[in-house]
Design an enzyme around this catalytic site. Structure first.
Site, mmCIF file in Angstrom:
data_model
loop_
_atom_site.group_PDB
_atom_site.id
_atom_site.type_symbol
_atom_site.label_atom_id
_atom_site.label_comp_id
_atom_site.label_asym_id
_atom_site.label_seq_id
_atom_site.Cartn_x
_atom_site.Cartn_y
_atom_site.Cartn_z
ATOM 1 N N CYS A 1 0.891 -1.186 -0.089
ATOM 2 C CA CYS A 1 0.124 -0.104 0.042
ATOM 3 C C CYS A 1 0.739 1.316 0.073
ATOM 4 C CB CYS A 1 -0.924 0.228 1.219
ATOM 5 S SG CYS A 1 0.028 -0.022 2.772
ATOM 6 N N CYS B 1 3.575 1.485 2.748
ATOM 7 C CA CYS B 1 4.774 0.737 2.397
ATOM 8 C C CYS B 1 5.798 1.610 1.464
ATOM 9 C CB CYS B 1 4.411 -0.631 1.709
ATOM 10 S SG CYS B 1 3.298 -1.610 2.423
ATOM 11 N N ASP C 1 9.012 25.039 -33.983
ATOM 12 C CA ASP C 1 10.443 25.425 -34.701
ATOM 13 C C ASP C 1 9.921 25.228 -36.421
ATOM 14 O OD1 ASP C 1 13.223 25.796 -35.463
ATOM 15 O OD2 ASP C 1 13.377 23.865 -36.085
ATOM 16 N N ASP D 1 13.495 19.783 -33.453
ATOM 17 C CA ASP D 1 13.951 18.596 -33.926
ATOM 18 C C ASP D 1 15.129 17.942 -33.034
ATOM 19 O OD1 ASP D 1 16.010 20.211 -34.373
ATOM 20 O OD2 ASP D 1 16.140 20.302 -36.297
ATOM 21 N N ASP E 1 17.586 22.912 -31.239
ATOM 22 C CA ASP E 1 16.581 23.644 -30.342
ATOM 23 C C ASP E 1 16.824 23.149 -28.909
ATOM 24 O OD1 ASP E 1 15.422 24.702 -32.691
ATOM 25 O OD2 ASP E 1 14.415 22.639 -33.316
#
Length: 742
Positions: A22, A25, A424, A629, A633
């Site tokens: 759970c 834990c 771009d 790309d 960039d």
């Protein structure tokens, strides 16, 4: 929190953890790991049953981390144990549940009989004999984990289950032994046995669902073949893939998968790359083309030269990316962690108040205890711990199958908030390769002849504009005349002799410097310059000087999917912009082709300044997605709230996958809207899961405290809550991107 990434002085350690049940834990495992000296950051994931630790490099650090996990009461295993394990049947691990059902059903018969007016009652010793093995043999796992929880002064689901069911079992034994011999008290053995059986059933169903959420990574692992056909002096030899070296030559037969990344040396084939890129159509491959490990060869036999192996392959990078995303925590998970840290102690307090409240009010102690047991059982925070990671695993997995790689959970959670998408231009909105868009000649000239001459002049050049002219001539199947002399002037153009005649091709500025006579082409030149195209002039040397024969206009063409993708984003209410280093005329010309307005174009931007424009949009209150790309960039991708890197066919895939939060594995711009859509749906599933998990506890605990539920009903509800959260998350596996038509 983003996925931890190591620095030179730190290492990242991944450890599988068995035994977590759970959200509490998760908190306990994280606290135990953070106590190890040198640990900087810890992320424990309940759905993947794993921990990712960023720690200072030192001797035996992994062993110390594993010891910390074991001391916390859990079993450390290999990081990919759940994924690398052999495929199991759907009924794997069901035997404890089957035994629990077999022993518990007779205890349920009296309860079922009352529905038909029957009053059956098994003897007390039979109930004891049936319930005790369930309690202490099948339920031993709860005692073990609960004991470790107590030792660490924390609480978890196992502690609540073991305390609640033990109280019901002990109360039944006490009532059985304390009443007169001939009396038949109401016992609660069925409550404790059925609760344990239902919890085991819920955990088994949950485990089945978890195996489905890891199916995407399993499928990626299965793509790599175990052997490769090595081409040596003695012909083809089958060797294990792990023995293949960079530079080796491999044979790939029809219908086989490529074992590693490479370049085609010989042969022609079609390659199915759908599992990596999501592109359903096969891609033609011939000599010089790159191939990716894991893709499926078509009907051609090819020989490839190995370029990358092991962890350096694209497939390995993709698997690593998907695993990173599934191991990371979304920011929304912090709230769950804070709640679960105090949840179990609060529940224990509420159970005690329930016991005292009913007892003080005059009810029998057994009634007070049973209501307190019901509070303990129904309050288990299993669903809370699974709500977020289960949805993230399903969402990132199905996205990867369609060519959308999500690097971390933070990108997934932020993408659905985006209200501005910035593209771009070159290589993203456009094809990224120069093309001959116009070839203008005087009316009396023979266009095919002049195009063939221009192509012949540039046939030996590697310049992108020269290749575009040669490509156009090839498409029109023109026969090129013989070039006998050629002289290049770098940055300006070249001269050559074709069929004994001197020609020149070069930039407008250069030919004007040489005194070219444009004649009737002068008007067209001025018009084409205003459109932002890159221009060149083909001229012939005559006794009277240079005479212009043709104008060549070069430009980049928009991708086929650009206009439709932009329209799709607008329908989602998102503002679309274009960022370009080109001059205003060229940028506006391209914007017009893809359906963008002048106000949506930012031009004359140097690569280093793109990030500043993105930051400015963020300062204006926008949530910004940058699509590029992934090569030049990178600063802008990092500056955006969410960077989407497009891995184009021309390369840059590895750069793309490290530069942004989301990588689009093919150049289809429709994937941008698809990535935002899967983000929306995944975040919606997270919110749905958290809502139901919180509501379940908020509504269930008062009902249990006021006596409207019994332990059996609470156990069934608790088990089903975890299963419902997993099942809801798995609905994401049915998602399909609504790709725009080209």
């Amino acid at each position: 929190m983003t996925t931890p990434h190591p620095s030179p002085d730190t290492v990242r350690v991944d450890i599988g953890i068995h035994g977590m049940t759970c959200a509490s834990c998760v908190g306990r495992a994280e606290r135990a790991l953070k106590k190890v000296p040198g640990v900087q950051e810890v992320s424990v994931n309940l759905a993947t049953e794993s921990a990712r630790i960023l720690v200072n490099a030192s001797e035996q650090i992994e062993a110390r981390l594993r010891r910390a996990v074991r001391d916390a009461g859990y079993e450390p295993v290999a990081a990919n144990a759940a994924i690398d394990a052999p495929s199991e049947s759907n009924w794997a691990g069901f035997s404890p549940v089957a035994w629990g059902l077999l022993l518990s059903l007779p205890l349920m018969l009296p309860m079922l009989g009352t529905l038909w007016g029957q009053h059956w009652m098994l003897p007390a010793w039979v109930q004891f004999a049936l319930a005790t093995p369930v309690q202490f043999i099948l339920g031993a796992r709860f005692y073990k984990a609960g004991w470790h929880s107590l030792k660490s002064l924390s609480g978890n689901m196992d502690l609540l289950v073991s305390m609640g069911t033990t109280a019901g079992w002990a109360l039944s034994v006490w009532l059985w032994w304390s009443v007169p011999t001939n009396a038949m008290p109401h016992l609660y053995f069925e409550g404790s046995a059925v609760v344990i059986t239902l919890v085991l059933l819920g955990k088994w169903l949950e485990a089945r669902a978890k195996r489905q959420t890891t199916s995407a990574i399993r499928a990626l692992h299965a793509l790599r073949p175990d052997t490769a056909h090595l081409l040596g002096l003695d012909g083809e030899v089958d060797v294990p893939v792990d023995e293949v070296l960079v530079g080796d030559e491999l044979v790939v037969r029809p219908g086989e998968r490529f074992a590693v990344d490479g370049v085609v040396l010989e042969g022609l084939t079609q390659v199915d790359e759908s599992m990596l890129t999501g592109e359903p159509l096969p891609v033609s491959k011939t000599e010089g083309d790159k191939v990716t490990g894991g893709t499926l060869n078509g009907d051609g036999r090819v020989i490839i030269r190995v370029k990358a192996i092991g962890v350096d392959t694209v497939l390995a990078s993709i698997i690593r990316l998907v695993e990173d995303a599934q191991a990371a925590k979304a920011p929304i998970q912090r709230l769950v962690d804070q709640v679960s840290a105090v949840f179990v102690p609060v529940v224990l307090g509420l159970a005690l108040l329930t016991l005292l409240g009913w007892w003080v009010s005059g009810q029998p102690f057994e009634v007070a205890l049973i209501n307190a047991v019901t509070v303990l059982v129904i309050a288990c925070p299993c669903a809370l711990g699974l709500a977020t990671p289960a949805a993230i695993m399903a969402g990132t997995g199905v996205a990867a199958q369609h060519g959308i790689l999500i690097k971390d959970a933070q990108a997934l959670e932020l993408a659905h908030k985006a209200n501005v998408v910035v593209f771009d231009k070159t290589g993203t909105l456009t094809i990224g390769q120069a093309q001959l868009t116009d070839f203008v000649v005087s009316q009396a000239a023979d266009e095919p002849v002049l195009l063939a001459i221009a192509a012949a002049l540039q046939s030996g050049s590697g310049h992108p504009l020269a290749r575009a002219v040669v490509h156009m001539a090839g498409e029109r199947k023109l026969t090129l005349p013989t070039l006998t002399q050629s002289q290049t002037t770098p940055g300006k153009g070249l001269r050559g002799q074709v069929n004994g005649v001197d020609y020149l091709i070069g930039s407008v500025r250069w030919v004007q410097e040489l005194g070219v006579t444009l004649g009737p082409l002068a008007g067209r030149l001025q018009a084409m310059q205003t459109q932002g195209a890159t221009l060149a002039v083909l001229a012939q040397q005559t006794p009277d000087g240079l005479n212009a024969l043709a104008l060549l206009a070069f430009g980049d063409e928009p991708k086929a999917s650009a206009s439709a993708a932009i329209a799709t984003l607008r329908r989602r209410g998102i503002q679309v912009m274009m960022l370009s280093g080109d001059n205003s005329a060229a940028a506006l010309a391209m914007a017009h082709k893809v359906g963008l307005q002048a106000s949506e174009v930012i031009s004359n931007v140097l690569p280093g300044d793109k990030a500043a424009h993105i930051s400015l949009l963020k300062q204006q209150g926008h949530t910004v997605v940058m699509v590029g790309d992934g090569v030049n960039d990178a600063p802008a991708l990092a500056a955006a709230d969410v960077g989407m890197a497009m891995a184009n066919a021309g390369g840059g895939t590895d750069v793309a996958m490290h530069a942004a939060g989301i990588t689009l594995m093919r150049g289809d711009l429709a994937l941008v809207a698809a990535a935002l859509d899967i983000s929306d749906r995944t975040v919606a599933k997270i919110r749905q899961n958290l809502f139901w998990a919180f509501i379940y506890n908020v509504a269930g605990i008062p009902l249990a405290a006021f006596g409207y539920l019994n332990p059996v009903m609470a156990g069934a509800a608790m088990a089903m809550s975890s299963v419902s959260v997993m099942s809801n998350a798995l609905l994401l596996k049915r998602w399909q991107p609504l790709l725009t038509k080209k």
